[in-house]
Design a protein around this motif. Structure first.
Motif, PDB file in Angstrom:
ATOM      1  N   LEU A 101       1.016  -1.288  -0.015  1.00 29.43           N
ATOM      2  CA  LEU A 101      -0.003  -0.203  -0.419  1.00 29.43           C
ATOM      3  C   LEU A 101       1.354   0.861  -0.112  1.00 29.43           C
ATOM      4  N   LEU A 102       1.751   1.104   1.296  1.00 30.87           N
ATOM      5  CA  LEU A 102       3.201   2.339   0.610  1.00 30.87           C
ATOM      6  C   LEU A 102       3.583   2.779  -0.914  1.00 30.87           C
ATOM      7  N   ILE A 103       3.895   1.179  -1.067  1.00 37.43           N
ATOM      8  CA  ILE A 103       4.511   1.408  -2.103  1.00 37.43           C
ATOM      9  C   ILE A 103       3.515   2.496  -3.450  1.00 37.43           C
ATOM     10  N   MET A 104       2.125   1.915  -3.408  1.00 35.12           N
ATOM     11  CA  MET A 104       1.038   2.199  -4.318  1.00 35.12           C
ATOM     12  C   MET A 104       0.621   3.891  -3.974  1.00 35.12           C
ATOM     13  N   ALA A 105       0.947   4.393  -2.600  1.00 31.33           N
ATOM     14  CA  ALA A 105       0.489   5.711  -2.068  1.00 31.33           C
ATOM     15  C   ALA A 105       2.138   6.702  -2.997  1.00 31.33           C
ATOM     16  N   ALA A 106       3.184   5.835  -2.726  1.00 27.91           N
ATOM     17  CA  ALA A 106       4.094   6.749  -3.441  1.00 27.91           C
ATOM     18  C   ALA A 106       4.381   6.950  -4.336  1.00 27.91           C
ATOM     19  N   ILE A 107       3.667   6.043  -5.197  1.00 25.37           N
ATOM     20  CA  ILE A 107       3.951   6.200  -6.916  1.00 25.37           C
ATOM     21  C   ILE A 107       2.572   7.456  -7.126  1.00 25.37           C
ATOM     22  N   PHE A 108       1.285   6.835  -6.511  1.00 22.66           N
ATOM     23  CA  PHE A 108       0.194   8.629  -6.847  1.00 22.66           C
ATOM     24  C   PHE A 108       0.380   9.902  -6.378  1.00 22.66           C
ATOM     25  N   TRP A 109       1.659   9.893  -4.951  1.00 21.48           N
ATOM     26  CA  TRP A 109       2.113  11.200  -4.382  1.00 21.48           C
ATOM     27  C   TRP A 109       2.985  11.388  -5.320  1.00 21.48           C
ATOM     28  N   ILE A 110       4.301  10.788  -6.379  1.00 28.37           N
ATOM     29  CA  ILE A 110       4.740  11.521  -7.430  1.00 28.37           C
ATOM     30  C   ILE A 110       3.997  11.620  -8.630  1.00 28.37           C
ATOM     31  N   TYR A 111       2.840  11.222  -8.945  1.00 23.81           N
ATOM     32  CA  TYR A 111       2.558  11.202 -10.262  1.00 23.81           C
ATOM     33  C   TYR A 111       1.671  12.629  -9.708  1.00 23.81           C
ATOM     34  N   ARG A 112       0.899  13.033  -8.571  1.00 21.05           N
ATOM     35  CA  ARG A 112       0.876  14.449  -8.229  1.00 21.05           C
ATOM     36  C   ARG A 112       1.442  15.319  -8.067  1.00 21.05           C
TER      37      ARG A 112
END
Length: 769
Positions: A101-112
């Motif tokens: 979940l943290l990896i998914m959140a990190a990917i989305f945060w970098i996209y944002r």
């Protein structure tokens, strides 16, 4: 550079103004990133780094050492419940699900983060555009209305030819660029193309449209991979051809299926995020104001259903804000007798227990240390607040038809079957689809990740062919603008409805007609909001005919002095204490037909001649017109319908005394124009709905209408009136002065009225009109 900014980013230009410039927009973007980071970090900390057995005192602690008081050795402190950093890190590393979940959140945060960086560059270009091209400094931006910014854009086009494809830039061109995709959405809702109304067992007809579902619709249709548009302003050429419609429908169906499966795959992550965000956003508000869940807001479906073609966000927000109070009062007029009895008793029992607990804590504060006492006090307070929201006001006046008419004056759209059925629970339920509880809104958003994939896969896919046909049949290319929805042109000949005053002027089939008079009402709204806009020939003919109809019906209407004297009746229904003359005239129009229908006496103790809301509205509109003709050289324009005046003038103007009374005030002319424009559009909505009812259901209005004249025959009668002098017999009373102007927009979630629920109105509660 100017051309690229204006052509490629017109929405950003508008949003840049509405969000108060570069600094505010960047702060919003920055804090969105911070919020996402905070929610993920704080949630991870709560799950892995807190020892809840110690926090809840399920496990004893023993503080030993020279610095501790022997009496406090077993007292739990906050650091006792927080694990050391090494132990916390070890817990996270051992949990593969948390790491994923943290990896998914990190990917989305970098996209944002990347998207925010790109937005910074775009916002900076727009900032330079405002400063260098429009000559508007950032510290002065908040003092400019969008109308003034739009005027500068039009002037800039004349000077520098930003758009090389056409010499003159019109207000409609700017609106088309900003609202290109939103006009498509409004049209698809109007034609019932999008599957937002579902038939569910036990629940019946349910409207379900959330931010997530709307985002998926736009992603599939407008700007996502495989969408129908090849860029921000052009539909892909293959969707304009008729030959391969079946193949394109299958292709669109596959795109929808893939999007639905992607939503299904991401459902757990989106659901977790929705739950966490809702918890952090609303928990404190619910604890502080439990009744806030019973407040109402305009639903997302309601905003699309009630939106005019070519209506900007701030215009829609202001209009629905003005309609908030009458709509709330209408919904509050429905009560459930069973729920009322249960709520009264529940409030009594809960209040009794709460009173005892409060008395004990006042007597001895050590009572608060008893386990779960604070929890009991909090829960009882919430229960009492919720129970009281189901108890109606004993002084409530039950006037559903009048309140529904007050609603119509601001929301402008109303199905035909609501007329005469305002006291029915079915009507109340349909209004609730447009004006939902905040609790329902939160629940729908939480369910959206689960429901959205099934709507896409099992409902939207079945409409693939209809969607392809819709975009092919209702897309037109406008020079210098690109491809737009043809409904947004507000073309009476192509999309008019004969039952909405366009009989003899439209060639539209039932498939081509906009529903609920959307074309006609949108045309009037846009004309009123943009007085300098020159409509095309077909629209000018419709406006001219409507003006003639107004002048004719005004002959049998009441005077404006009489309407002002009757205004307090409807003003009290709307809980409107603004006291401005446009509001009072509107209230007088709404009240007049009800008073005359009931046979009540006027202020001069004589029975008022029977007349309808249409004739009363026509009387006010014609009064504006006559005053404008008398003061063309002196007054300023505050309304729109042009016919017998020069192109730069407008049909409806305020009386000279109005301008004299306002000249000594510090209120800006755009505020005065906004008040007049809103009141004028409300009068047109009432008037056009009354004529539509007359055309569609003549049996309902028999006995109220005298000598109705078809629209196509009005030019003859108007000419006769002009020669006979009848047309000059209606004028605005010169003793009317407008004062106390103040633009007041109502936030949809700031109304403190209690919202009663239930399905059956209790006519015996309070008074009845």
């Amino acid at each position: 550079m100017l051309f690229e900014i204006f052509l490629n980013q017109p929405v950003y230009i508008y949003h840049f103004h509405q969000k108060n410039g570069f600094a505010c927009m960047m702060m919003s973007e920055f804090f969105e990133l911070v919020q996402l980071l905070f929610v993920v970090t704080f949630t991870t900390f709560l799950v892995n780094c807190v020892e809840y057995d110690i926090l809840f005192a399920n496990r004893a602690v023993n503080h030993t050492g020279p610095g501790h008081n022997p009496l406090d050795r077993n007292k739990v402190t906050l650091p006792d419940a927080i694990l050391p950093s090494q132990q916390c890190t070890q817990r996270i590393q051992e949990n593969s699900w948390i790491i994923f979940l943290l990896i998914m959140a990190a990917i989305f945060w970098i996209y944002r983060l990347v998207k925010v960086f790109c937005n910074v560059l775009s916002y900076w270009e727009i900032r330079q555009f405002y400063i260098k091209a429009l000559k508007i400094r950032m510290d002065e931006l908040c003092n400019f209305t969008w109308q003034e910014v739009q005027d500068r854009l039009i002037s800039l086009q004349r000077e520098q030819q930003m758009c090389i494809h056409k010499k003159e830039l019109t207000e409609l061109d700017i609106y088309h660029r900003i609202l290109r995709f939103k006009n498509y959405m409004v049209a698809m809702i109007n034609k019932s193309l999008l599957p937002v109304q579902l038939q569910l067992p036990l629940l019946g007809n349910v409207v379900f449209l959330t931010q997530g579902l709307k985002y998926n619709f736009e992603l599939i249709l407008f700007w996502g991979p495989g969408s129908l548009f090849q860029n921000k302003w052009n539909l892909h050429p293959k969707y304009k051809r008729n030959g391969n419609r079946l193949e394109l429908a299958q292709q669109l169906s596959r795109v929808i299926l893939l999007m639905g499966l992607a939503n299904l795959l991401l459902c757990p992550f989106i659901l977790v995020w929705q739950v966490l965000y809702a918890f952090f956003s609303y928990t404190e508000v619910i604890r502080r104001e439990p009744g806030s869940l019973g407040a109402r807001r305009w639903s997302l479906y309601g905003r699309l259903y009630l939106r005019h073609f070519n209506e900007l966000d701030h215009e829609l927000h202001g209009r629905l804000g003005r309609g908030y109070k009458p709509t709330s009062k209408y919904m509050n007029s429905f009560t459930s007798p069973v729920l009322t009895v249960l709520a009264k008793n529940l409030a009594f029992f809960s209040g009794s227990i709460l009173a005892v607990l409060i008395a004990l804590t006042v007597y001895d504060e050590d009572v608060l240390t008893v386990q779960h006492i604070l929890t009991a006090i909090t829960v009882l307070g919430v229960v009492i607040t919720i129970a009281r929201s189901f108890i109606p006001d004993e002084h409530m006046v039950w006037c559903p038809e009048q309140l529904l008419q007050c609603m119509l004056a601001h929301i402008h759209y109303m199905p035909d079957h609501w007329r005469g059925n305002a006291n029915k629970s079915e009507t109340r339920d349909e209004v609730a689809q447009l004006f939902q509880y905040k609790a329902v809104f939160i629940l729908e958003e939480l369910l959206s990740p689960i429901v959205t994939p099934f709507i896409l896969i099992f409902h939207l896919r079945n409409k693939s062919l209809e969607i392809i046909d819709f975009f092919r049949n209702f897309t037109v290319e406008v020079v210098g603008v690109g491809d737009i929805c043809s409904f947004a042109q507000m073309d009476i000949r192509r999309h008019g409805n004969p039952t909405w005053l366009s009989e003899g002027q439209t060639e539209a089939s039932i498939y081509q007609q906009a529903e609920n008079g959307k074309t006609e009402l949108s045309l009037m709204h846009f004309t009123i909001k943009n007085p300098r806009w020159q409509p095309p020939q077909e629209s000018s003919v419709f406006i001219s005919h409507l003006k003639d109809k107004v002048q004719h019906d005004a002959q049998g209407g009441p005077s404006t002095q009489l309407l002002l004297s009757e205004a307090p009746f409807c003003t009290s229904l709307q809980s409107n204490e603004s006291g401005t003359v446009p509001d009072n005239l509107l209230a007088g129009v709404l009240a007049h037909s009800n008073l005359t229908a009931s046979g009540l006496q006027g202020r001069d103790h004589r029975f008022i001649p029977p007349s309808t809301a249409a004739s009363a509205a026509a009387s006010v509109l014609a009064s504006f017109s006559t005053s404008q003709l008398a003061h063309t050289s002196r007054g300023r324009s505050h309304g729109l319908l042009r016919s017998s005046v020069p192109p730069e003038s407008t049909m409806y103007r305020s009386d000279r005394t109005v301008i004299d009374s306002m000249s000594n005030s510090d209120i800006r002319s755009n505020t005065l124009h906004s008040e007049f424009a809103s009141a004028e559009m409300s009068l047109h909505a009432i008037y056009m709905h009354e004529l539509h009812q007359q055309s569609s259901h003549p049996q309902r209005t028999s006995g109220q209408w005298q000598n109705p004249v078809p629209m196509r025959d009005l030019h003859t009668n108007t000419d006769f009136q002009a020669h006979s002098g009848l047309g000059s017999s209606i004028s605005m009373p010169t003793t009317v002065h407008f004062g106390g102007w103040q633009e007041k927009e109502e936030e949809e979630n700031e109304d403190d009225q209690e919202i009663n629920s239930g399905s059956t109105p209790k006519q015996g509660t309070g008074s009845s009109c």
